[in-house]
Motif scaffolding. Structure first.
Motif: not given
Length: 121
Positions: A38, A96, A98, A115-116, A118
């Motif tokens: 990430r 949080t 990507m 894929t994000q 948050t």
């Protein structure tokens, strides 16, 4: 063409859960170790988790986790579907980022588009 495609990200409140998927195509998925990494805004890539592929020894399917996610995230794979998953539980704002799946095929590193995730109230 060898590809990895992530999905499942979104906006979730602290303490919530998400399930990410990574769909693979164009290579022998079942034999390879595959990982989640990430990248938070303004930060470098952070390794999250790895799952081994099918092997002839006791490490077949073995899983590994970074300290920041151990006990909260679970990695798994469905070799018949050429898909890997990451279950994210007890999410924190610091999760949080990507999220990308990545693997090596021969001398080539594959990584999806991400894929994000948050986490915010």
């Amino acid at each position: 063409e060898m590809r990895l495609v992530e999905s499942g990200g979104g906006l979730v409140q602290p303490g919530g859960s998400l399930r990410l998927s990574c769909s693979a195509s164009g290579f022998n998925f079942s034999r390879l170790s595959i990982s989640w990494v990430r990248q938070a805004p303004g930060e470098g890539l952070e390794w999250v988790s790895t799952i081994n592929g099918d092997r002839s020894d006791s490490d077949s399917g073995r899983t590994y986790y970074g300290d920041s996610v151990k006990g909260r995230f679970t990695i798994s794979r469905d070799n018949a579907a050429n898909t890997m998953y990451l279950q994210l539980n007890s999410l924190k704002t610091e999760d949080t980022a990507m999220y990308y799946c990545t693997t090596r095929v021969g001398d080539r590193t594959l990584q999806g588009q991400g894929t994000q995730v948050t986490v915010s109230s």
